[in-house]
Design a protein around this motif. Structure first.
Motif, PDB file in Angstrom:
ATOM      1  N   ILE A 167       2.578  10.007  13.544  1.00 47.54           N
ATOM      2  CA  ILE A 167       1.789   8.846  13.101  1.00 47.54           C
ATOM      3  C   ILE A 167       3.209   8.132  12.622  1.00 47.54           C
ATOM      4  CG2 ILE A 167       0.430   7.968  11.365  1.00 47.54           C
ATOM      5  CD1 ILE A 167      -1.144   9.916  12.910  1.00 47.54           C
ATOM      6  N   ASP A 168       3.102   6.735  13.079  1.00 50.25           N
ATOM      7  CA  ASP A 168       4.037   5.838  12.510  1.00 50.25           C
ATOM      8  C   ASP A 168       4.083   5.488  11.235  1.00 50.25           C
ATOM      9  OD1 ASP A 168       5.097   5.388  15.176  1.00 50.25           O
ATOM     10  OD2 ASP A 168       3.614   3.974  15.754  1.00 50.25           O
ATOM     11  N   ILE A 169       2.968   5.013  10.687  1.00 50.08           N
ATOM     12  CA  ILE A 169       2.773   4.743   9.208  1.00 50.08           C
ATOM     13  C   ILE A 169       1.290   5.086   8.966  1.00 50.08           C
ATOM     14  CG2 ILE A 169       2.534   2.557   7.322  1.00 50.08           C
ATOM     15  CD1 ILE A 169       4.341   1.115   9.375  1.00 50.08           C
ATOM     16  N   GLY A 170       1.407   6.160   7.842  1.00 52.91           N
ATOM     17  CA  GLY A 170       0.106   6.765   7.343  1.00 52.91           C
ATOM     18  C   GLY A 170      -0.146   6.038   5.963  1.00 52.91           C
ATOM     19  N   LEU A 171      -1.393   5.523   5.759  1.00 49.18           N
ATOM     20  CA  LEU A 171      -1.829   4.913   4.505  1.00 49.18           C
ATOM     21  C   LEU A 171      -2.345   6.164   3.566  1.00 49.18           C
ATOM     22  CD1 LEU A 171      -3.409   1.795   5.789  1.00 49.18           C
ATOM     23  CD2 LEU A 171      -0.920   2.159   4.482  1.00 49.18           C
ATOM     24  N   GLU A 172      -1.703   6.340   2.404  1.00 44.82           N
ATOM     25  CA  GLU A 172      -2.179   7.369   1.523  1.00 44.82           C
ATOM     26  C   GLU A 172      -3.705   7.143   0.902  1.00 44.82           C
ATOM     27  OE1 GLU A 172      -0.591   9.882   0.612  1.00 44.82           O
ATOM     28  OE2 GLU A 172       1.232   9.445   2.021  1.00 44.82           O
ATOM     29  N   GLU A 173      -4.193   5.871   0.947  1.00 42.75           N
ATOM     30  CA  GLU A 173      -5.485   5.832   0.165  1.00 42.75           C
ATOM     31  C   GLU A 173      -6.490   6.079   1.226  1.00 42.75           C
ATOM     32  OE1 GLU A 173      -8.420   2.313  -1.570  1.00 42.75           O
ATOM     33  OE2 GLU A 173      -6.046   2.527  -1.966  1.00 42.75           O
ATOM     34  N   LEU A 174      -7.642   6.811   0.980  1.00 43.61           N
ATOM     35  CA  LEU A 174      -8.772   7.220   1.887  1.00 43.61           C
ATOM     36  C   LEU A 174      -9.660   6.167   1.910  1.00 43.61           C
ATOM     37  CD1 LEU A 174      -9.766  11.089   0.995  1.00 43.61           C
ATOM     38  CD2 LEU A 174      -8.262   9.949   2.885  1.00 43.61           C
ATOM     39  N   LEU A 192      -0.739  -8.370   8.880  1.00 49.37           N
ATOM     40  CA  LEU A 192      -1.046  -6.958   8.435  1.00 49.37           C
ATOM     41  C   LEU A 192      -2.188  -6.562   7.557  1.00 49.37           C
ATOM     42  CD1 LEU A 192       2.732  -5.698   8.051  1.00 49.37           C
ATOM     43  CD2 LEU A 192       1.246  -4.876   9.952  1.00 49.37           C
ATOM     44  N   GLN A 193      -2.331  -7.503   6.449  1.00 53.54           N
ATOM     45  CA  GLN A 193      -3.625  -7.546   5.747  1.00 53.54           C
ATOM     46  C   GLN A 193      -4.737  -7.678   6.511  1.00 53.54           C
ATOM     47  OE1 GLN A 193      -2.400 -10.533   3.029  1.00 53.54           O
ATOM     48  NE2 GLN A 193      -1.512  -9.248   1.379  1.00 53.54           N
ATOM     49  N   ASN A 194      -4.772  -8.792   7.338  1.00 52.33           N
ATOM     50  CA  ASN A 194      -6.120  -8.679   8.123  1.00 52.33           C
ATOM     51  C   ASN A 194      -6.377  -7.742   8.991  1.00 52.33           C
ATOM     52  OD1 ASN A 194      -8.244 -10.073   9.206  1.00 52.33           O
ATOM     53  ND2 ASN A 194      -6.773 -10.603  11.004  1.00 52.33           N
ATOM     54  N   LEU A 195      -5.310  -7.059   9.561  1.00 56.51           N
ATOM     55  CA  LEU A 195      -5.167  -5.914  10.633  1.00 56.51           C
ATOM     56  C   LEU A 195      -5.766  -4.643   9.677  1.00 56.51           C
ATOM     57  CD1 LEU A 195      -4.627  -4.611  13.341  1.00 56.51           C
ATOM     58  CD2 LEU A 195      -2.258  -3.991  12.164  1.00 56.51           C
ATOM     59  N   LEU A 196      -5.421  -4.494   8.261  1.00 53.69           N
ATOM     60  CA  LEU A 196      -5.857  -3.186   7.666  1.00 53.69           C
ATOM     61  C   LEU A 196      -7.090  -3.642   6.859  1.00 53.69           C
ATOM     62  CD1 LEU A 196      -2.524  -2.535   5.930  1.00 53.69           C
ATOM     63  CD2 LEU A 196      -3.840  -1.373   7.913  1.00 53.69           C
ATOM     64  N   ALA A 197      -7.907  -4.787   6.907  1.00 59.84           N
ATOM     65  CA  ALA A 197      -8.874  -5.188   6.382  1.00 59.84           C
ATOM     66  C   ALA A 197     -10.302  -4.444   6.678  1.00 59.84           C
ATOM     67  CB  ALA A 197      -9.113  -6.679   6.247  1.00 59.84           C
ATOM     68  N   GLY A 198     -11.142  -4.120   6.018  1.00 60.30           N
ATOM     69  CA  GLY A 198     -12.432  -3.521   6.608  1.00 60.30           C
ATOM     70  C   GLY A 198     -12.443  -2.235   7.380  1.00 60.30           C
ATOM     71  N   GLU A 208     -14.038   8.683   3.716  1.00 58.54           N
ATOM     72  CA  GLU A 208     -13.010   9.493   3.577  1.00 58.54           C
ATOM     73  C   GLU A 208     -12.148   9.658   4.742  1.00 58.54           C
ATOM     74  OE1 GLU A 208     -14.493  13.167   1.916  1.00 58.54           O
ATOM     75  OE2 GLU A 208     -15.737  12.413   0.527  1.00 58.54           O
ATOM     76  N   ARG A 209     -11.885   8.731   5.581  1.00 55.02           N
ATOM     77  CA  ARG A 209     -10.966   8.795   6.688  1.00 55.02           C
ATOM     78  C   ARG A 209      -9.825   8.395   6.251  1.00 55.02           C
ATOM     79  NH1 ARG A 209     -12.970   5.561  11.716  1.00 55.02           N
ATOM     80  NH2 ARG A 209     -13.656   4.056  10.112  1.00 55.02           N
ATOM     81  N   ARG A 210      -8.589   8.834   6.912  1.00 50.04           N
ATOM     82  CA  ARG A 210      -7.331   8.152   6.387  1.00 50.04           C
ATOM     83  C   ARG A 210      -7.080   7.207   7.548  1.00 50.04           C
ATOM     84  NH1 ARG A 210      -4.683  10.681   3.075  1.00 50.04           N
ATOM     85  NH2 ARG A 210      -5.077  12.993   2.351  1.00 50.04           N
ATOM     86  N   ARG A 211      -6.291   6.125   7.008  1.00 50.39           N
ATOM     87  CA  ARG A 211      -5.684   4.874   8.037  1.00 50.39           C
ATOM     88  C   ARG A 211      -4.508   5.186   8.525  1.00 50.39           C
ATOM     89  NH1 ARG A 211      -6.835  -0.357   4.949  1.00 50.39           N
ATOM     90  NH2 ARG A 211      -5.865   1.085   3.143  1.00 50.39           N
ATOM     91  N   GLU A 265       0.680  -1.311  -0.101  1.00 45.96           N
ATOM     92  CA  GLU A 265      -0.033  -0.105   0.062  1.00 45.96           C
ATOM     93  C   GLU A 265       0.964   1.130   0.000  1.00 45.96           C
ATOM     94  OE1 GLU A 265      -3.480   0.460   1.589  1.00 45.96           O
ATOM     95  OE2 GLU A 265      -4.059  -1.716   1.842  1.00 45.96           O
ATOM     96  N   ALA A 266       0.413   2.198  -0.930  1.00 44.06           N
ATOM     97  CA  ALA A 266       1.318   3.414  -0.687  1.00 44.06           C
ATOM     98  C   ALA A 266       1.047   4.115   0.731  1.00 44.06           C
ATOM     99  CB  ALA A 266       0.608   4.376  -1.652  1.00 44.06           C
ATOM    100  N   HIS A 267       2.077   4.554   1.171  1.00 42.99           N
ATOM    101  CA  HIS A 267       2.152   5.220   2.585  1.00 42.99           C
ATOM    102  C   HIS A 267       3.196   6.002   2.854  1.00 42.99           C
ATOM    103  CE1 HIS A 267       5.011   1.838   2.663  1.00 42.99           C
ATOM    104  NE2 HIS A 267       5.772   2.232   3.554  1.00 42.99           N
ATOM    105  N   ARG A 268       3.046   6.746   4.116  1.00 44.94           N
ATOM    106  CA  ARG A 268       4.186   7.383   4.413  1.00 44.94           C
ATOM    107  C   ARG A 268       4.842   6.920   5.947  1.00 44.94           C
ATOM    108  NH1 ARG A 268       2.193  13.293   5.193  1.00 44.94           N
ATOM    109  NH2 ARG A 268       3.975  13.628   5.988  1.00 44.94           N
ATOM    110  N   ASN A 269       6.120   6.861   6.035  1.00 38.52           N
ATOM    111  CA  ASN A 269       6.509   6.417   7.456  1.00 38.52           C
ATOM    112  C   ASN A 269       6.818   7.633   8.443  1.00 38.52           C
ATOM    113  OD1 ASN A 269       6.705   3.552   6.611  1.00 38.52           O
ATOM    114  ND2 ASN A 269       8.593   3.708   5.864  1.00 38.52           N
ATOM    115  N   SER A 270       6.328   7.402   9.637  1.00 36.67           N
ATOM    116  CA  SER A 270       6.711   8.330  10.640  1.00 36.67           C
ATOM    117  C   SER A 270       6.782   9.758  10.211  1.00 36.67           C
ATOM    118  CB  SER A 270       8.476   7.903  11.217  1.00 36.67           C
ATOM    119  OG  SER A 270       8.374   8.788  12.522  1.00 36.67           O
ATOM    120  N   PHE A 271       5.779  10.413  10.564  1.00 30.56           N
ATOM    121  CA  PHE A 271       5.677  11.800  10.257  1.00 30.56           C
ATOM    122  C   PHE A 271       4.629  12.398  11.359  1.00 30.56           C
ATOM    123  CE2 PHE A 271       2.116   9.815   8.345  1.00 30.56           C
ATOM    124  CZ  PHE A 271       0.882  10.463   8.438  1.00 30.56           C
TER     125      PHE A 271
END
Length: 142
Positions: free
Chosen positions: A15-22, A86-92, A26-29, A2-8
């Motif tokens: 935020i340790d890891i922010g995922l780019e896709e909303l 991680l896939q399970n954690l991010l699912a749903g 429209e919430r960010r993960r 997944e497109a993401h940013r590390n530690s910002f």
């Protein structure tokens, strides 16, 4: 991946890891990595600042997921097991304002065993990274 940013930094929070896709709503993960410093010493129970950070981020529209050190230690160096975790954690999607809940407390001896395992895995990873960086060094001795 997944497109993401590390530690910002986002406002007063890191935020340790922010995922780019909303998400659809429209919430960010984001993924927060809960190290042993996120818990009361010698326990697996969250410290109040970590709970507050979770509560604040979720109230500001983030969908916050947590990777606990004691879960991660169980995978050791097995990336084949980490990926589905991680896939399970991010699912749903999680409900807005989802609370960070403690698990049932484990015994002190169980937490100590997991911590020793975690430290051993961390040391192994650091050693592998150190050896890898030594191999990449250029020898200018002519």
């Amino acid at each position: 991946g997944e497109a993401h940013r590390n530690s910002f930094r986002w406002g007063p929070f890191y935020i340790d890891i922010g995922l780019e896709e909303l998400e659809e709503d429209e919430r960010r993960r984001c993924l927060m990595v809960d190290t042993p410093a996120s818990f009361f010493h010698g326990t697996d129970q969250y410290l109040p600042p970590r709970i507050l950070q979770h509560k604040m981020l979720t109230s500001l529209g983030w969908d916050v997921r947590h990777v606990r050190w004691d879960d991660w230690a169980d995978f050791e160096l097995d990336s084949e097991r980490k990926k589905p975790f991680l896939q399970n954690l991010l699912a749903g999607s999680r409900p807005v304002g989802d609370e960070l809940m403690d698990r049932s407390p484990r015994s002190i001896s169980t937490v100590r065993e997991k911590l020793q395992k975690f430290r051993g895995v961390s040391a192994h990873i650091e050693e592998a990274e150190r050896m890898g960086s030594m191999e990449k060094k250029i020898d200018f001795d002519i």
